[in-house]
Write a protein that holds these residues in place. Sequence first.
Motif, PDB file in Angstrom:
ATOM      1  N   PHE A  97       0.791  -1.459  -0.257  1.00 41.83           N
ATOM      2  CA  PHE A  97      -0.174   0.299   0.614  1.00 41.83           C
ATOM      3  C   PHE A  97       0.787   1.873  -0.239  1.00 41.83           C
ATOM      4  CE2 PHE A  97      -3.411  -3.069   2.171  1.00 41.83           C
ATOM      5  CZ  PHE A  97      -4.479  -2.683   0.952  1.00 41.83           C
ATOM      6  N   ASP A  98       2.302   1.381   0.071  1.00 45.58           N
ATOM      7  CA  ASP A  98       3.229   2.392  -0.374  1.00 45.58           C
ATOM      8  C   ASP A  98       2.222   3.142  -1.112  1.00 45.58           C
ATOM      9  OD1 ASP A  98       4.260   1.433   1.602  1.00 45.58           O
ATOM     10  OD2 ASP A  98       6.451   1.099   0.252  1.00 45.58           O
ATOM     11  N   PRO A  99       1.861   2.938  -2.537  1.00 39.75           N
ATOM     12  CA  PRO A  99       1.243   4.131  -3.081  1.00 39.75           C
ATOM     13  C   PRO A  99       0.231   4.698  -2.787  1.00 39.75           C
ATOM     14  CG  PRO A  99       1.846   2.369  -4.357  1.00 39.75           C
ATOM     15  CD  PRO A  99       2.300   2.165  -3.046  1.00 39.75           C
ATOM     16  N   LEU A 100      -0.771   4.288  -2.328  1.00 38.16           N
ATOM     17  CA  LEU A 100      -1.963   4.762  -1.105  1.00 38.16           C
ATOM     18  C   LEU A 100      -1.754   5.842  -0.489  1.00 38.16           C
ATOM     19  CD1 LEU A 100      -5.001   4.686  -0.907  1.00 38.16           C
ATOM     20  CD2 LEU A 100      -4.646   2.665   0.701  1.00 38.16           C
ATOM     21  N   THR A 101      -0.066   5.564   0.229  1.00 41.99           N
ATOM     22  CA  THR A 101       0.522   6.154   1.309  1.00 41.99           C
ATOM     23  C   THR A 101       1.493   7.122   1.285  1.00 41.99           C
ATOM     24  OG1 THR A 101       2.139   4.670   2.466  1.00 41.99           O
ATOM     25  CG2 THR A 101      -0.212   3.805   3.624  1.00 41.99           C
ATOM     26  N   GLU A 102       1.686   7.182   0.326  1.00 43.70           N
ATOM     27  CA  GLU A 102       2.340   8.379  -0.091  1.00 43.70           C
ATOM     28  C   GLU A 102       1.774   8.888  -0.765  1.00 43.70           C
ATOM     29  OE1 GLU A 102       5.499  10.231  -0.602  1.00 43.70           O
ATOM     30  OE2 GLU A 102       5.984   8.203  -0.034  1.00 43.70           O
ATOM     31  N   GLY A 103       1.576  10.578  -0.100  1.00 41.66           N
ATOM     32  CA  GLY A 103       1.095  11.698  -0.712  1.00 41.66           C
ATOM     33  C   GLY A 103      -0.107  12.121   0.465  1.00 41.66           C
ATOM     34  N   ALA A 104      -0.373  10.828   1.124  1.00 43.09           N
ATOM     35  CA  ALA A 104      -2.175  10.616   1.368  1.00 43.09           C
ATOM     36  C   ALA A 104      -2.557  12.055   2.618  1.00 43.09           C
ATOM     37  CB  ALA A 104      -1.942   9.860   2.352  1.00 43.09           C
ATOM     38  N   VAL A 105      -3.408  11.648   1.851  1.00 43.27           N
ATOM     39  CA  VAL A 105      -5.141  12.765   3.235  1.00 43.27           C
ATOM     40  C   VAL A 105      -5.500  11.568   3.784  1.00 43.27           C
ATOM     41  CG1 VAL A 105      -6.668  14.613   2.587  1.00 43.27           C
ATOM     42  CG2 VAL A 105      -5.170  14.518   0.771  1.00 43.27           C
ATOM     43  N   ALA A 106      -5.016  12.586   5.561  1.00 49.55           N
ATOM     44  CA  ALA A 106      -5.938  12.037   6.344  1.00 49.55           C
ATOM     45  C   ALA A 106      -6.162  13.035   7.069  1.00 49.55           C
ATOM     46  CB  ALA A 106      -5.638  11.118   6.879  1.00 49.55           C
ATOM     47  N   THR A 107      -7.888  13.040   8.041  1.00 49.88           N
ATOM     48  CA  THR A 107      -8.274  13.675   8.625  1.00 49.88           C
ATOM     49  C   THR A 107      -8.703  13.463   9.594  1.00 49.88           C
ATOM     50  OG1 THR A 107      -9.498  15.317   6.453  1.00 49.88           O
ATOM     51  CG2 THR A 107     -10.735  15.186   8.561  1.00 49.88           C
ATOM     52  N   MET A 108      -7.906  14.593  10.447  1.00 50.13           N
ATOM     53  CA  MET A 108      -8.863  13.913  12.519  1.00 50.13           C
ATOM     54  C   MET A 108      -9.703  14.961  12.954  1.00 50.13           C
ATOM     55  SD  MET A 108      -5.735  13.712  15.514  1.00 50.13           S
ATOM     56  CE  MET A 108      -5.353  15.634  15.500  1.00 50.13           C
TER      57      MET A 108
END
Length: 349
Positions: A172-183
């Motif tokens: 999943f590195d391509p998914l997590t690289e530059g990923a957006v996450a909202t807290m």
Amino acid sequence: MHSPTAPPILDISPIYGADSETKAKLVEEVRKCCHYNGFFQITGHRVPLELQRRVMNCSKRFFDLPLDEKLQIDKNRNTFNRGYELLRSQMLEVGTGPELKEGLYIGEEIPEDHPYFLQKKLNSGPNQWPQTVSEKEEFQKTTMEYYHAVFELAKDVLAVLALTLGVESNYFDPLTEGAVATMRFLHYPAQPKDEDEKLNRGIGAHTDFGCVTLLLQDEVDGLQVLDAPTGQWLDVKPVPGAYVVNLGDLFMRMANDKYKSNTHRVINKSGRERYSIPFFFSGNPDYSCECLPNCREQDEAAKYPPITVQEMVTASYKESYGRAEKYKEELKMKKPAPAPAPAVAPVGA
């Protein structure tokens, strides 16, 4: 006969060690949870308890502010979901009222010259920070320190999920690289015990939009997970230091519905205020979500066409917030018109 049980508590420390046997056992336990309802709790991670306590204190300090001071950073002032959200702004379950929670949306600090901001990528922009909260600099520093720690933990969880699919942990590195996450910092006011449970939900029954959610609870319970085979709602008791982990709709879609994004809700019947901090990991906005390895039989077709993270999550946001606005408009339409004022008799009549 099926006997419903609350999501199990799993020690994930083996993923940081070299013992292949305990790691394989953990992977199998996570796989079972993914197939069943996509929920489990984790301990043995690398987010310090002391940091969790500091960030929960930040959340409480923010919600203690007067409403007019919280509204200075109203998230309706921007289009990228950063800032304060009023009570009853969202409605995730049809047939209930808008939800009895208020929140503060936080994400990676994206300046206005960043490509994500310029291209209007998912939830991407500068944070709105409260200016009147006590120890303002410490508030911002602790919040972002915690955000980055949980971001890394989300990547660890995705590495375990990759192993459950029979692929390398870095899949999943391509998914997590530059990923957006909202807290979100969330506050659920205390509800009277005889309050109508159907209408006054902290959060209505729903599934999450993105890939994976990591939830930090305080000591007040209220989170319930649906046990689909029996229709029972199971309480998820808070465990000090633990995270509740659940898969979102986007991950279930990629898993061809083999892994579950399960229905859950919050009903705060404790008579106390409740605080929680969910971390919604969506992924790289441009990542194309397609059927994952080993999630279909040899002759089975993928159930869904490819879709980007941006497209999937944006559509889900619009639906839930639009539902709340529609509900409020319908309430206005149902209110009777004010009675006309009584005629005033002329003086001397």
